[in-house]
Motif scaffolding. Structure first.
Motif, PDB file in Angstrom:
ATOM      1  N   VAL A 102       0.931  -1.190  -0.199  1.00 11.74           N
ATOM      2  CA  VAL A 102      -0.199  -0.074   0.033  1.00 11.74           C
ATOM      3  C   VAL A 102       0.935   1.372  -0.052  1.00 11.74           C
ATOM      4  O   VAL A 102       0.761   2.171  -0.693  1.00 11.74           O
ATOM      5  CB  VAL A 102      -1.005  -0.107   1.221  1.00 11.74           C
ATOM      6  N   ALA A 103       2.022   1.228   0.975  1.00 11.48           N
ATOM      7  CA  ALA A 103       2.943   2.360   1.035  1.00 11.48           C
ATOM      8  C   ALA A 103       3.713   2.666  -0.414  1.00 11.48           C
ATOM      9  O   ALA A 103       3.792   3.695  -0.869  1.00 11.48           O
ATOM     10  CB  ALA A 103       3.679   2.275   1.981  1.00 11.48           C
ATOM     11  N   ASP A 104       3.780   1.536  -1.162  1.00  7.77           N
ATOM     12  CA  ASP A 104       4.579   1.620  -2.423  1.00  7.77           C
ATOM     13  C   ASP A 104       3.694   2.277  -3.407  1.00  7.77           C
ATOM     14  O   ASP A 104       4.093   2.639  -4.465  1.00  7.77           O
ATOM     15  CB  ASP A 104       5.135   0.319  -2.670  1.00  7.77           C
ATOM     16  N   ASN A 105       2.405   2.177  -3.174  1.00 13.10           N
ATOM     17  CA  ASN A 105       1.508   2.534  -4.290  1.00 13.10           C
ATOM     18  C   ASN A 105       0.553   3.397  -3.598  1.00 13.10           C
ATOM     19  O   ASN A 105      -0.584   3.611  -3.607  1.00 13.10           O
ATOM     20  CB  ASN A 105       0.555   1.442  -4.803  1.00 13.10           C
ATOM     21  N   TYR A 109      -3.575   3.927  -3.801  1.00  7.79           N
ATOM     22  CA  TYR A 109      -4.424   3.514  -2.401  1.00  7.79           C
ATOM     23  C   TYR A 109      -5.231   4.769  -2.007  1.00  7.79           C
ATOM     24  O   TYR A 109      -6.217   4.400  -1.263  1.00  7.79           O
ATOM     25  CB  TYR A 109      -3.589   2.743  -1.438  1.00  7.79           C
ATOM     26  N   ARG A 110      -4.541   5.896  -1.633  1.00  7.16           N
ATOM     27  CA  ARG A 110      -5.133   7.124  -1.253  1.00  7.16           C
ATOM     28  C   ARG A 110      -6.446   7.425  -1.879  1.00  7.16           C
ATOM     29  O   ARG A 110      -7.474   7.586  -1.616  1.00  7.16           O
ATOM     30  CB  ARG A 110      -4.384   8.266  -1.299  1.00  7.16           C
ATOM     31  N   SER A 111      -6.401   7.070  -3.498  1.00 10.61           N
ATOM     32  CA  SER A 111      -7.474   7.284  -4.179  1.00 10.61           C
ATOM     33  C   SER A 111      -8.482   6.060  -3.905  1.00 10.61           C
ATOM     34  O   SER A 111      -9.685   6.358  -3.880  1.00 10.61           O
ATOM     35  CB  SER A 111      -7.190   7.378  -5.608  1.00 10.61           C
ATOM     36  N   VAL A 112      -8.031   5.151  -3.774  1.00 16.04           N
ATOM     37  CA  VAL A 112      -9.063   3.877  -3.827  1.00 16.04           C
ATOM     38  C   VAL A 112      -9.786   3.861  -2.532  1.00 16.04           C
ATOM     39  O   VAL A 112     -11.109   3.647  -2.324  1.00 16.04           O
ATOM     40  CB  VAL A 112      -8.261   2.397  -3.940  1.00 16.04           C
ATOM     41  N   LEU A 113      -8.909   4.244  -1.466  1.00 11.97           N
ATOM     42  CA  LEU A 113      -9.704   4.142  -0.024  1.00 11.97           C
ATOM     43  C   LEU A 113     -10.215   5.547   0.478  1.00 11.97           C
ATOM     44  O   LEU A 113     -10.870   5.624   1.385  1.00 11.97           O
ATOM     45  CB  LEU A 113      -8.629   3.424   0.959  1.00 11.97           C
ATOM     46  N   SER A 161     -12.982  -1.414  11.712  1.00 11.97           N
ATOM     47  CA  SER A 161     -11.851  -0.659  12.357  1.00 11.97           C
ATOM     48  C   SER A 161     -10.306  -0.750  11.631  1.00 11.97           C
ATOM     49  O   SER A 161      -9.922   0.393  11.476  1.00 11.97           O
ATOM     50  CB  SER A 161     -11.741  -1.396  13.812  1.00 11.97           C
ATOM     51  N   VAL A 162     -10.066  -2.078  11.035  1.00 14.49           N
ATOM     52  CA  VAL A 162      -8.838  -2.122  10.374  1.00 14.49           C
ATOM     53  C   VAL A 162      -8.855  -1.332   9.152  1.00 14.49           C
ATOM     54  O   VAL A 162      -7.914  -0.706   8.886  1.00 14.49           O
ATOM     55  CB  VAL A 162      -8.991  -3.522   9.919  1.00 14.49           C
ATOM     56  N   ILE A 163     -10.128  -1.187   8.441  1.00 11.49           N
ATOM     57  CA  ILE A 163      -9.988  -0.330   7.297  1.00 11.49           C
ATOM     58  C   ILE A 163     -10.042   0.976   7.656  1.00 11.49           C
ATOM     59  O   ILE A 163      -9.160   2.071   7.059  1.00 11.49           O
ATOM     60  CB  ILE A 163     -11.438  -0.424   6.456  1.00 11.49           C
ATOM     61  N   GLY A 164     -10.782   1.584   8.838  1.00  7.95           N
ATOM     62  CA  GLY A 164     -10.371   2.766   9.249  1.00  7.95           C
ATOM     63  C   GLY A 164      -9.062   3.216   9.735  1.00  7.95           C
ATOM     64  O   GLY A 164      -8.219   4.271   9.405  1.00  7.95           O
ATOM     65  N   VAL A 165      -8.288   2.013  10.122  1.00  6.81           N
ATOM     66  CA  VAL A 165      -6.858   2.214  10.600  1.00  6.81           C
ATOM     67  C   VAL A 165      -5.941   2.551   9.237  1.00  6.81           C
ATOM     68  O   VAL A 165      -5.203   3.347   9.106  1.00  6.81           O
ATOM     69  CB  VAL A 165      -6.275   1.093  11.121  1.00  6.81           C
ATOM     70  N   PHE A 166      -6.317   1.777   8.074  1.00 11.73           N
ATOM     71  CA  PHE A 166      -5.685   2.010   7.044  1.00 11.73           C
ATOM     72  C   PHE A 166      -6.069   3.259   6.237  1.00 11.73           C
ATOM     73  O   PHE A 166      -4.835   4.152   5.949  1.00 11.73           O
ATOM     74  CB  PHE A 166      -5.730   0.829   6.012  1.00 11.73           C
ATOM     75  N   VAL A 167      -6.990   3.652   6.503  1.00 10.42           N
ATOM     76  CA  VAL A 167      -7.653   4.964   5.831  1.00 10.42           C
ATOM     77  C   VAL A 167      -6.991   6.302   6.416  1.00 10.42           C
ATOM     78  O   VAL A 167      -6.429   7.090   6.245  1.00 10.42           O
ATOM     79  CB  VAL A 167      -8.901   5.060   5.584  1.00 10.42           C
ATOM     80  N   ARG A 172      -2.148  10.520   6.760  1.00  8.62           N
ATOM     81  CA  ARG A 172      -1.200  11.231   7.393  1.00  8.62           C
ATOM     82  C   ARG A 172       0.112  11.483   6.700  1.00  8.62           C
ATOM     83  O   ARG A 172       0.470  11.028   5.627  1.00  8.62           O
ATOM     84  CB  ARG A 172      -0.642  10.127   8.644  1.00  8.62           C
ATOM     85  N   ASP A 173       0.676  12.571   7.201  1.00 12.89           N
ATOM     86  CA  ASP A 173       1.939  13.036   6.377  1.00 12.89           C
ATOM     87  C   ASP A 173       2.846  13.655   7.486  1.00 12.89           C
ATOM     88  O   ASP A 173       2.431  14.665   7.741  1.00 12.89           O
ATOM     89  CB  ASP A 173       1.607  14.078   5.463  1.00 12.89           C
ATOM     90  N   PRO A 174       4.014  13.147   7.566  1.00 12.30           N
ATOM     91  CA  PRO A 174       4.495  11.833   6.883  1.00 12.30           C
ATOM     92  C   PRO A 174       3.821  10.697   7.249  1.00 12.30           C
ATOM     93  O   PRO A 174       3.403  10.616   8.235  1.00 12.30           O
ATOM     94  CB  PRO A 174       6.103  11.889   7.164  1.00 12.30           C
ATOM     95  N   LEU A 175       3.938   9.638   6.366  1.00 14.26           N
ATOM     96  CA  LEU A 175       3.254   8.606   6.512  1.00 14.26           C
ATOM     97  C   LEU A 175       4.246   7.442   7.388  1.00 14.26           C
ATOM     98  O   LEU A 175       5.386   7.376   7.305  1.00 14.26           O
ATOM     99  CB  LEU A 175       3.350   7.840   5.199  1.00 14.26           C
ATOM    100  N   PRO A 176       3.420   7.199   8.651  1.00 14.85           N
ATOM    101  CA  PRO A 176       4.103   6.139   9.521  1.00 14.85           C
ATOM    102  C   PRO A 176       4.739   4.931   8.811  1.00 14.85           C
ATOM    103  O   PRO A 176       4.006   4.636   7.772  1.00 14.85           O
ATOM    104  CB  PRO A 176       3.061   5.792  10.636  1.00 14.85           C
ATOM    105  N   PRO A 177       5.463   4.299   9.320  1.00 14.62           N
ATOM    106  CA  PRO A 177       6.150   2.951   8.728  1.00 14.62           C
ATOM    107  C   PRO A 177       5.228   1.793   8.461  1.00 14.62           C
ATOM    108  O   PRO A 177       4.180   1.903   9.352  1.00 14.62           O
ATOM    109  CB  PRO A 177       7.382   2.562   9.557  1.00 14.62           C
TER     110      PRO A 177
END
Length: 196
Positions: A102-105, A109-113, A161-167, A172-177
């Motif tokens: 997800v981070a590599d794309n 994924y920001r667009s998809v989610l 909740s998991v989807i909410g975590v990913f969204v 976030r900026d910067p993106l956590p690891p």
């Protein structure tokens, strides 16, 4: 009809055409927003006609979901490989690989989610995580906060909740690891604190 729906061996020409369509959509999604991409755009980029598109997919959302699944599988990040027996253990490596994918794309994924994302892709992800959560709840029982809720509803709550975590992570900026978000997401699935 999608490649994920086929239980039998699929003709290599069909697989090739689906791959062409998936690659075309992913390339277009890197250039513009998802709501600006039409079936005609995908067909043109894949150098097939619209009727060929409709022989394989009903719409661009279903195509996008298959394309994302295929890309995740290519990098060893297919979430359906997580087994419920792991639910109370450490964060599975496949979830870390998924977060890394997800981070590599990130833009995709920001667009998809995101707010104008793909309801089909989000629904498919929610079903996968919900099924994993339900199996885990059946095997290990529910954490205290979910004990009084019927298990299918508790599993849906966990998936949300998991989807909410990913969204929230993607916003976030910067993106956590990726390892960090994988730990957060696994904590939501398992209902217990992770090692991280």
């Amino acid at each position: 009809m999608t490649s994920q729906d086929d239980g039998a061996r699929v003709d290599p020409r069909v697989l090739r055409t689906r791959r062409l369509l998936q690659d075309a959509l992913l390339a277009l999604a890197r250039e513009r927003s998802l709501d600006e991409i039409s079936v005609a755009d995908v067909a043109d980029r894949a150098t097939v006609n619209r009727s060929t598109f409709y022989q394989h997919y009903t719409d661009t959302d279903t195509l996008l979901s298959d394309a994302l699944d295929a890309q995740a599988a290519l990098v060893g990040a297919d979430l359906s490989t997580i087994h419920p027996s792991l639910v109370s253990g450490e964060t599975p490596e496949v979830l870390v690989r998924y977060a890394t994918h997800v981070a590599d794309n990130l833009a995709l994924y920001r667009s998809v989610l995101g707010e104008h994302g793909s309801p089909v892709a989000v629904s498919r992800l929610r079903r996968r995580i919900g099924a994993l959560a339900l199996e885990g709840l059946e095997r290990h029982g529910a954490p205290p906060a979910l004990a009084a809720i019927p298990r299918p509803i508790a599993a849906a709550a966990i998936a949300g909740s998991v989807i909410g975590v990913f969204v929230a992570w993607l916003e976030r900026d910067p993106l956590p690891p990726p390892q960090e978000v994988a730990d957060w997401a696994w904590s939501a699935v398992a209902g217990w604190p992770t090692q991280g």
